[in-house]
Write a protein that holds these residues in place. Structure first.
Motif, PDB file in Angstrom:
ATOM      1  N   GLY A  57       0.823  -1.188   0.000  1.00  0.00           N
ATOM      2  CA  GLY A  57       0.000   0.000   0.000  1.00  0.00           C
ATOM      3  C   GLY A  57       0.854   1.234   0.000  1.00  0.00           C
ATOM      4  O   GLY A  57       0.692   2.105   0.830  1.00  0.00           O
ATOM      5  N   VAL A 107      -4.832   6.171   1.255  1.00  0.00           N
ATOM      6  CA  VAL A 107      -4.877   4.978   0.397  1.00  0.00           C
ATOM      7  C   VAL A 107      -3.896   3.931   0.909  1.00  0.00           C
ATOM      8  O   VAL A 107      -4.224   2.735   1.008  1.00  0.00           O
ATOM      9  CB  VAL A 107      -4.549   5.358  -1.072  1.00  0.00           C
ATOM     10  N   ALA A 111      -4.871   0.227   2.773  1.00  0.00           N
ATOM     11  CA  ALA A 111      -4.379  -1.038   2.216  1.00  0.00           C
ATOM     12  C   ALA A 111      -3.602  -1.839   3.254  1.00  0.00           C
ATOM     13  O   ALA A 111      -3.731  -3.060   3.326  1.00  0.00           O
ATOM     14  CB  ALA A 111      -3.505  -0.770   0.996  1.00  0.00           C
ATOM     15  N   GLN A 144      -5.115  -6.222   0.879  1.00  0.00           N
ATOM     16  CA  GLN A 144      -5.360  -5.206  -0.130  1.00  0.00           C
ATOM     17  C   GLN A 144      -4.046  -4.759  -0.752  1.00  0.00           C
ATOM     18  O   GLN A 144      -3.067  -4.489  -0.051  1.00  0.00           O
ATOM     19  CB  GLN A 144      -6.055  -3.994   0.506  1.00  0.00           C
ATOM     20  N   SER A 146      -2.674  -1.788  -3.078  1.00  0.00           N
ATOM     21  CA  SER A 146      -3.015  -0.485  -3.648  1.00  0.00           C
ATOM     22  C   SER A 146      -1.737   0.268  -3.954  1.00  0.00           C
ATOM     23  O   SER A 146      -0.889   0.430  -3.074  1.00  0.00           O
ATOM     24  CB  SER A 146      -3.875   0.332  -2.678  1.00  0.00           C
ATOM     25  N   ARG A 147      -1.615   0.694  -5.190  1.00  0.00           N
ATOM     26  CA  ARG A 147      -0.433   1.443  -5.592  1.00  0.00           C
ATOM     27  C   ARG A 147      -0.865   2.603  -6.468  1.00  0.00           C
ATOM     28  O   ARG A 147      -1.503   2.414  -7.497  1.00  0.00           O
ATOM     29  CB  ARG A 147       0.546   0.541  -6.337  1.00  0.00           C
ATOM     30  N   GLN A 176      -4.114   3.919 -10.829  1.00  0.00           N
ATOM     31  CA  GLN A 176      -3.849   3.066  -9.676  1.00  0.00           C
ATOM     32  C   GLN A 176      -3.865   1.595 -10.062  1.00  0.00           C
ATOM     33  O   GLN A 176      -4.532   1.187 -11.021  1.00  0.00           O
ATOM     34  CB  GLN A 176      -4.900   3.276  -8.584  1.00  0.00           C
ATOM     35  N   THR A 177      -3.134   0.811  -9.275  1.00  0.00           N
ATOM     36  CA  THR A 177      -3.318  -0.634  -9.235  1.00  0.00           C
ATOM     37  C   THR A 177      -3.982  -0.918  -7.898  1.00  0.00           C
ATOM     38  O   THR A 177      -3.427  -0.584  -6.856  1.00  0.00           O
ATOM     39  CB  THR A 177      -1.982  -1.385  -9.320  1.00  0.00           C
ATOM     40  N   SER A 178      -5.172  -1.483  -7.934  1.00  0.00           N
ATOM     41  CA  SER A 178      -5.911  -1.685  -6.691  1.00  0.00           C
ATOM     42  C   SER A 178      -6.750  -2.948  -6.782  1.00  0.00           C
ATOM     43  O   SER A 178      -7.620  -3.055  -7.650  1.00  0.00           O
ATOM     44  CB  SER A 178      -6.810  -0.472  -6.412  1.00  0.00           C
TER      45      SER A 178
END
Length: 222
Positions: A57, A107, A111, A144, A146-147, A176-178
């Protein structure tokens, strides 16, 4: 036979000692001590879906997002100007810079399940919703990922003033990558592809109070 014509035993001894030292030095210099850095063998990059509770995250360092302020003559622009009546240090541009940082931090904290960080940046109702989602993931053995790859733009969509309480809604457009993955590393929600996501977050603060933190009171996807 005199001593001068005797066999040069001392020279032989010195020669043997010298040969021993040379061999000893060579054996030491030719051996690695463990401090030398060797080039590691090539390894393919690890797959993103790995087994175990790997949680990602992190907010990556990216170029600053474009900050769009409302027209001063609009309702939002006028309300932003009125906020300076309660806090003369308030500046809409500085607020957006802070919202940029808050977006990345929240964010990442959501994550990773960092409740302490979320507690300080969210109001009670929003924190409760986030905490329930984190607890649900933990119970299911999910994590999770999230990036944030880039925040394309940040726009103040609305600004309101109710008494001394300021409320500002910001539209974030980001790449984002999520996704959520199960305990075996398989995605169950979302995708590991880079996706453009539009979020509208509303921050609130009592401008008459000394506490400078704008807390997240609402978060939704557009």
């Amino acid at each position: 036979m005199g001593a001068s014509s005797g066999f040069p035993v001392d020279l032989i001894l010195f020669g043997m000692i010298a040969a021993f030292l040379v061999l000893r030095l060579r054996s030491i210099l030719g051996r690695r001590t463990g401090f030398e850095r060797q080039a590691p063998p090539y390894q393919a990059p690890p797959e993103q879906n790995v087994a175990g509770p790997v949680i990602e995250g992190r907010a990556e360092t990216v170029s600053p997002a474009a900050h769009d302020l409302p027209d001063p003559g609009s309702a939002a622009g006028q309300n932003l100007a009125q906020m300076r009546v309660f806090d003369q240090t308030f500046d809409a541009g500085a607020f957006l810079a802070g919202a940029d940082k808050a977006f990345r931090i929240i964010v990442a904290a959501f994550a990773s399940g960092d409740r302490a960080t979320l507690r300080g940046l969210l109001n009670d109702e929003t924190y409760h919703a986030f905490e329930q989602a984190i607890a649900g993931r933990e119970t299911a053995g999910q994590t999770q990922v999230s990036r944030i790859h880039a925040i394309r733009s940040m726009t103040i969509d609305a600004a309101e003033l109710r008494g001394a309480v300021g409320s500002i809604s910001v539209r974030f457009i980001s790449d984002q990558t999520s996704f959520t993955q199960d305990k075996d590393g398989h995605p169950v929600i979302g995708t590991d592809a880079v996706t453009e996501i539009t979020d509208i977050w509303t921050f609130e603060r009592n401008l008459s109070m000394r506490d400078p933190v704008w807390r997240l009171v609402s978060a939704r996807s557009a």
